[in-house]
Write a protein that holds these residues in place. Structure first.
Motif, short mmCIF file in Angstrom:
data_model
loop_
_atom_site.label_atom_id
_atom_site.label_comp_id
_atom_site.label_asym_id
_atom_site.label_seq_id
_atom_site.Cartn_x
_atom_site.Cartn_y
_atom_site.Cartn_z
N GLN A 20 -3.88 9.01 -10.40
CA GLN A 20 -4.84 7.97 -9.47
C GLN A 20 -4.63 8.39 -8.63
N VAL A 21 -6.33 7.99 -7.37
CA VAL A 21 -5.99 8.73 -6.47
C VAL A 21 -5.70 7.92 -5.01
N ARG A 22 -4.80 8.56 -3.98
CA ARG A 22 -4.15 8.52 -3.02
C ARG A 22 -5.01 9.11 -1.90
N LEU A 23 -4.68 8.90 -0.80
CA LEU A 23 -4.99 9.12 -0.01
C LEU A 23 -4.15 9.03 1.85
N VAL A 24 -3.24 9.39 2.45
CA VAL A 24 -2.37 8.79 2.89
C VAL A 24 -2.50 9.68 4.43
N GLU A 25 -3.33 8.81 5.61
CA GLU A 25 -3.42 9.32 6.75
C GLU A 25 -2.14 9.11 7.59
#
Length: 114
Positions: free
Chosen positions: A1-6
């Motif tokens: 699962q792709v996760r991007l956390v800013e």
């Protein structure tokens, strides 16, 4: 699962600087194009900056040398250094990854006061 956390958003006065970070997981980061987009209230989402897997960068016309996008493949992280911020830069800034699909982070609020 792709996760991007800013991270790194916040409130800053006009003329100030902020650095946004986006930590990615679940994708082949080094072969992904990474970018930043922004969306202000009542406006469409627009490109801020993109860096390809080969390091080529593209910026929105409004950037005019004020922002710099960079990536650290060893940390699976992309950065956006923003200098000389203006009130019109106020928006939610979204991290984006492209590789066999497009993925988005939750967004980071940037507010520039005059």
């Amino acid at each position: 699962q792709v996760r991007l956390v800013e991270s790194g958003g916040g409130l800053v006065q006009a003329g100030g600087s902020l650095r946004l970070s986006c930590a990615a997981s679940g994708l082949f980061f080094s072969t992904s194009a990474m970018g930043w987009y922004r969306q202000a209230p009542g406006k469409q989402r627009e490109l801020v900056a993109v860096v390809t897997s080969g390091g080529t960068t593209t910026y929105g016309d409004f950037v005019k040398g004020r922002f710099t996008i960079s990536r650290d493949n060893s940390k699976s992280t992309v950065y956006l250094q923003m200098n000389s911020l203006k009130p019109e830069d106020t928006a939610v800034y979204y991290c984006n990854a492209k590789r066999l699909g497009a993925y988005w982070g939750q967004g980071a609020q940037v507010t520039v006061s005059s």
